[in-house]
Design an enzyme around this catalytic site. Structure first.
Site, mmCIF file in Angstrom:
data_model
loop_
_atom_site.group_PDB
_atom_site.id
_atom_site.type_symbol
_atom_site.label_atom_id
_atom_site.label_comp_id
_atom_site.label_asym_id
_atom_site.label_seq_id
_atom_site.Cartn_x
_atom_site.Cartn_y
_atom_site.Cartn_z
ATOM 1 N N GLU A 84 5.518 -3.226 1.129
ATOM 2 C CA GLU A 84 5.681 -2.998 -0.303
ATOM 3 C C GLU A 84 4.942 -1.699 -0.610
ATOM 4 O O GLU A 84 3.707 -1.679 -0.646
ATOM 5 C CB GLU A 84 5.101 -4.183 -1.085
ATOM 6 N N GLY B 3 0.830 -1.205 0.000
ATOM 7 C CA GLY B 3 0.000 0.000 0.000
ATOM 8 C C GLY B 3 0.857 1.244 0.000
ATOM 9 O O GLY B 3 1.975 1.249 -0.516
ATOM 10 N N SER B 4 0.339 2.315 0.594
ATOM 11 C CA SER B 4 1.039 3.589 0.540
ATOM 12 C C SER B 4 2.021 3.740 1.697
ATOM 13 O O SER B 4 1.896 3.074 2.722
ATOM 14 C CB SER B 4 0.023 4.727 0.622
ATOM 15 N N CYS C 73 2.133 0.298 -8.497
ATOM 16 C CA CYS C 73 3.313 0.826 -7.808
ATOM 17 C C CYS C 73 4.539 0.826 -8.704
ATOM 18 O O CYS C 73 5.455 1.607 -8.512
ATOM 19 C CB CYS C 73 3.594 0.012 -6.551
ATOM 20 N N GLY D 261 1.929 2.602 5.501
ATOM 21 C CA GLY D 261 3.083 1.773 5.858
ATOM 22 C C GLY D 261 3.657 2.197 7.204
ATOM 23 O O GLY D 261 4.009 1.363 8.037
#
Lengths: 487, 492
Positions: free
Chosen positions: B214, B192-193, B252, B197
């Protein structure tokens, strides 16, 4: 220790990090030549200053010279030597195979330094646990700030002095201090933080790292159990246990034997053997022997006395128990069958007290260990292959040694690190290099070998081709290309 | 909420009990679960395509290429190599530890949490799940609520193919996520972002839970002047595919922005216009080959990126947006202001800014001025530039002459650095990220170096010195009493 310094606060820390970042950006530390020059210099430092190092460690811990030599000098030196010997191969990119999904292509994994790293060290092996991670950081091409523990002040000061003399100041720095200085450092953005110490501070470090998405390696502790079977060579077992307890910084080691579990039946024999070997090693009056480190300071001395004097356990002493506050020393003390809810069985002892817990069957010990937090190491003494296998498969720990203690950390090919409450990440040998490296994936493609399959407009034919391609089956691929693949 | 919490705690406790029985460690269990996933993908393929189309307007070929096909590949590899991955590795021993034996054995971490995201909702849920299962863990998966059709699909159908005592799928939004984060996990795997994170890693501190994050970043593509027209076309096709063709730029590892030399850029733009038309036709919306924007919130976010007049003026192609069907056509901008949001935040959409530079080597400094991205793409045949790219920039990965495709390479670690993430996975790296490598040393009772034990003496110290330097001749001299003891420092 001189009382001079102006406070090292967050501003000073920021300036320090900026300076180091500039050094790193210049690319200087990435070269093989720079790394080896630093490692060689550190190796020289250990040789030339062996006396000062042993003296400092003795001042901080009354550590016997031989113990200091083996655990602090020798291990650090081997670490350095190993890195020097194989650095070229560690630095080489690792070529990897590519599959048909990316055909044609070639690929490799390149190790690059993380950048500006922080190493926070601790007091029980103050020289080794400061320098060993720093060696890994340098080998991996980073710039590094080391903060040694203020609880071992002589070693801290010595490290600060020696690294200025022997290492490249533009890339390697030592910050001395305590909580305030550590906090100032933790506010900064690091590319990696390597911490050795207790779980409580480990959490503080990880929380600070989370703000900057900084990866961490935490080498913490835990209650490392030693399970003793009845079919062992008692002499050898007793020696190795004592070696991993009282001859290992007097029990103040993260991988030292914290407590023993054995069968009710065997316990008396084990205790006798331990008593006799203790006398062999430390003489009739162990308080007189100079072959044990002292307790590091009065805070920890009182902490241990508290554990020992708790009502629940004070009548369980079967050996030792003497204490001397002015000398900060406690005799090698063995206790039998302390209750599981006693303080001594709740927290990591980190001292010369050894509780022995008894069970009916040896296998009961496995569950007992697994009920507690995962330790850094677990030990088993047994001659039974089945028990050994069960132990390895069923006991959760950072590392395991069978029929010995502590030894596993001297093998550079084995990762040294914890799991759960005992830590995250590992180091030693190449694992140190890896702990301070980023493994960058590099894929080389050419402009040939273009498959229109990838692009829209999408058709059922393309999907068939793609299915075949991703299955990796050459026959299917040919069929698909000929339009004959049935999925 | 409280009831959910109590329920959750009870369910997790049951899962932990199941894990403790050792069931998930068995090779047979791991294989059966992986095969279960294979069956799921095969039997529910149509439902999967439908869900992906519903959530993101993905064409089923794109869905296969980016999600289903990759998962099948992942499963094949895991099943093929599982025994190899699970095997122990011997470690070399120094001679001082004569009769010992040392090895490293992988073991599962325990009960792990996988939090997935919405852009590749199936792949990014199931690929980590494959790794967790292969490594022998019990797993809780929380798919993203922003891709609701896929989330429902997983919650409703996955339990029919997997062991529900050890693998659980939980649906929900941020509140559910928070509840989950309060529990104790042996590992958290998050996609995610960076903002979330940080929240995840902070939550992990309480239980000292290791994390793999990630995240994302602005993945740049550097396009060098290529002389051959074939090369130019291939490069641009790949760039176009990597921008608009993979979830409409909402990935991403999508190309975020493009760097080209001033002298070359007009050729690039003209050629791109031609190739985009070829791929997507005159009306990309009708082609159904460009995915939709996931929801109104992100649509408006992207629309906002273009409100600045100077940014708007820099559009050279595309720009049309349809709020009702959440569609944005492939758009190219040239040299929008560098401080505009479109150049400071991750775009995550089908808008491609092209930044022109005096010389292509300037791209290195440009890239280094921004946070480290998940990937850097460089289209060049210049060896010197390639070497500089690898050694002077830092990113999760570097790909030459292509983009996104590194996602399909099983032997390459997939992960970020700095703001783009912590840890890695894919192939064996997935297995590793969900494992603890336990060091094991064995000793026999037979030998011991008698000088290993106190009481200490100079003699023992001398012996140690020679042994540790592997100097056997010296050792012999010491033992025979023929070597004079070194001046000892200060033994009291």
């Amino acid at each position: 220790m001189e009382e001079e310094k102006q406070t090292f606060d967050a501003d000073k820390a920021a300036v320090l990090v900026n300076e180091l970042r500039e050094t790193f950006s210049s690319g200087k530390t990435k070269s093989y030549e720079w790394r080896t020059s630093q490692l060689e210099s550190i190796s020289k430092m250990i040789d030339e200053k062996e006396k000062e190092i042993i003296e400092a460690v003795h001042k901080d811990l009354s550590k016997p010279e031989l113990e200091a030599f083996v655990s602090e000098i020798s291990m650090t030196k081997s670490s350095c030597k190993l890195a020097l010997k194989v650095l070229k191969s560690w630095m080489m990119p690792e070529k990897v195979e590519t599959s048909i999904a990316t055909y044609p292509s070639s690929a490799e994994i390149v190790s690059e330094p993380l950048g500006v790293v922080l190493v926070l060290s601790t007091w029980n092996f103050p020289f080794l646990l400061s320098l060993d991670p720093v060696i890994g950081a340098i080998a991996a091409g980073n710039v590094v700030v080391l903060k040694p523990s203020e609880i071992a002040p002589a070693t801290s000061t010595l490290l600060a002095k020696l690294l200025v003399e022997y290492a490249d100041e533009s890339a390697i720095r030592v910050v001395e201090g305590a909580v305030a200085e550590t906090s100032a450092l933790l506010e900064q953005k690091w590319d990696k933080i390597f911490f050795t110490g207790g779980a409580r501070v480990g959490r503080i470090v990880m929380a600070a790292a989370a703000k900057h998405l900084t990866p961490v390696t935490l080498e913490l502790g835990g209650k490392c159990p030693a399970v003793v079977d009845s079919n062992v060579n008692l002499q050898v077992t007793a020696r190795r246990i004592i070696s991993g307890k009282w001859a290992c910084n007097n029990g103040q080691a993260c991988i030292g034997v914290d407590y023993i579990i054995t069968t009710k039946e065997f316990a008396p024999k084990l205790i006798d053997a331990l008593r006799s070997v203790l006398e062999e090693f430390f003489g009739k009056d162990p308080m007189e022997s100079k072959d044990r480190s002292r307790i590091i300071n009065s805070f920890h001395f009182m902490r241990l006395i508290n554990l020992l004097d708790e009502d629940k356990v004070s009548d369980k002493i079967v050996a030792g128990g003497q204490r001397n506050e002015s000398q900060l020393q406690i005799a090698p003390t063995i206790l039998l069958d302390v209750p599981e809810d006693s303080l001594m069985m709740q927290e990591e002892i980190f001292g010369p007290l050894l509780p022995i817990i008894t069970v009916e069957k040896l296998e009961d010990s496995f569950n007992m260990i697994n009920r507690k937090q995962k330790p850094l190491a677990a030990y088993l003494f047994s001659d039974d292959e089945q028990i050994k296998r069960k132990f390895v498969q069923n006991v959760f720990a950072g590392g395991i040694a069978i029929n010995d203690t502590v030894l596993q950390i001297t093998v550079p090919g084995l990762p040294f690190g914890g799991v759960g409450e005992s830590g995250m990440g590992s180091y030693h040998g190449k694992y140190s290099f890896d702990a301070f490296s980023h493994k960058k994936a590099v894929l080389y493609r050419s402009f040939g070998g273009e498959a229109p399959t990838r692009y829209p407009p999408y058709t059922p034919g393309k999907q068939k081709q793609m299915k075949a391609l991703l299955s990796g089956n050459l026959f299917n691929i040919i069929l698909a290309l000929l339009g004959w693949f049935k999925d | 909420m409280e009831k959910f919490e109590k329920n959750l705690e009870r369910q997790l406790m049951a899962m932990r009990e199941c894990y403790k029985t050792g069931k998930t460690k068995q090779v047979s269990w791991r294989r059966s679960q992986l095969k279960g996933l294979q069956t799921f993908l095969k039997e529910k393929e149509l439902e999967i395509f439908r869900a992906l189309n519903l959530d993101l307007g993905k064409h089923y070929v794109e869905s296969f290429r980016d999600e289903v096909g990759l998962l099948k590949k992942s499963l094949n590899l895991a099943l093929k190599d599982l025994n190899k991955w699970m095997s122990s590795r011997k470690a070399k021993l120094p001679i001082i530890a004569l009769l010992s034996y040392a090895e490293v054995v992988p073991e599962p971490l325990g009960l792990v949490l996988v939090i997935s995201t919405w852009n590749l909702p199936l792949a990014l849920s199931l690929d980590p799940l494959i790794g967790a299962i292969a490594a022998g863990n019990a797993v809780v998966l929380k798919p993203s609520e922003l891709a609701p059709a896929c989330s429902s699909l997983l919650v409703n159908f996955l339990p029919n193919y997997l062991d529900n005592e050890a693998i659980m799928v939980i649906e929900g939004g941020p509140a559910t996520g928070e509840q989950l984060l309060e529990q104790k996990w042996d590992k958290i795997f998050f996609t995610g972002s960076a903002k979330v994170g940080r929240i995840i890693m902070s939550a992990a501190v309480e239980h000292l839970t290791p994390v793999t994050l990630e995240l994302g970043g602005k993945c740049p593509a550097v396009l060098d002047s290529l002389s051959w027209s074939w090369d130019k076309e291939v490069a641009l096709n790949r760039i176009i595919g990597a921008k608009y063709g993979s979830c409409a730029g909402q990935a991403c590892i999508s190309i975020d922005y493009l760097l080209v030399e001033k002298a070359f850029f007009s050729t690039v733009v003209e050629l791109m216009k031609v190739l985009i038309k070829k791929m997507y036709g005159d009306s990309p919306k009708e082609s159904h080959s460009v995915a939709r924007i996931i929801n109104k919130h992100h649509f408006l976010r992207l629309k906002n990126l273009l409100t600045d007049q100077m940014v708007k003026d820099s559009i050279v192609y595309g720009g049309s947006m349809d709020e009702d069907c959440l569609f944005i056509e492939p758009t190219i901008l040239v040299d929008p202001p560098l401080q505009s949001k479109i150049m400071t935040e991750e775009i995550f959409g089908p808008l491609l800014p092209i930044i022109t530079l005096d010389k292509i080597e300037d791209s290195i400094d440009f890239i280094n001025s921004k946070p480290k991205p998940l990937a850097i793409y460089a289209f060049t045949n210049n060896e010197a530039l390639r070497e500089r790219m690898v050694s002077e920039t830092s990113s999760g990965s570097v790909v030459f002459n292509d983009a996104i495709i590194q996602f399909a390479a099983d032997t390459l670690p997939f992960g970020g650095i700095g703001e783009s993430g912590i840890g890695k996975y894919h192939g064996k790296f997935s297995f590793d990220t969900f494992s603890h490598y336990k060091a094991i040393a064995r000793r026999s009772f037979l030998t011991d170096f008698w000088f290993r034990f106190p009481p200490w003496s100079n003699y023992k110290l001398d012996l140690f010195e020679t042994v540790y330097s592997y100097d056997y001749f010296e050792m012999l001299l010491v033992v025979l009493g023929l070597k004079r003891s070194k001046m000892r420092f200060f033994i009291n």
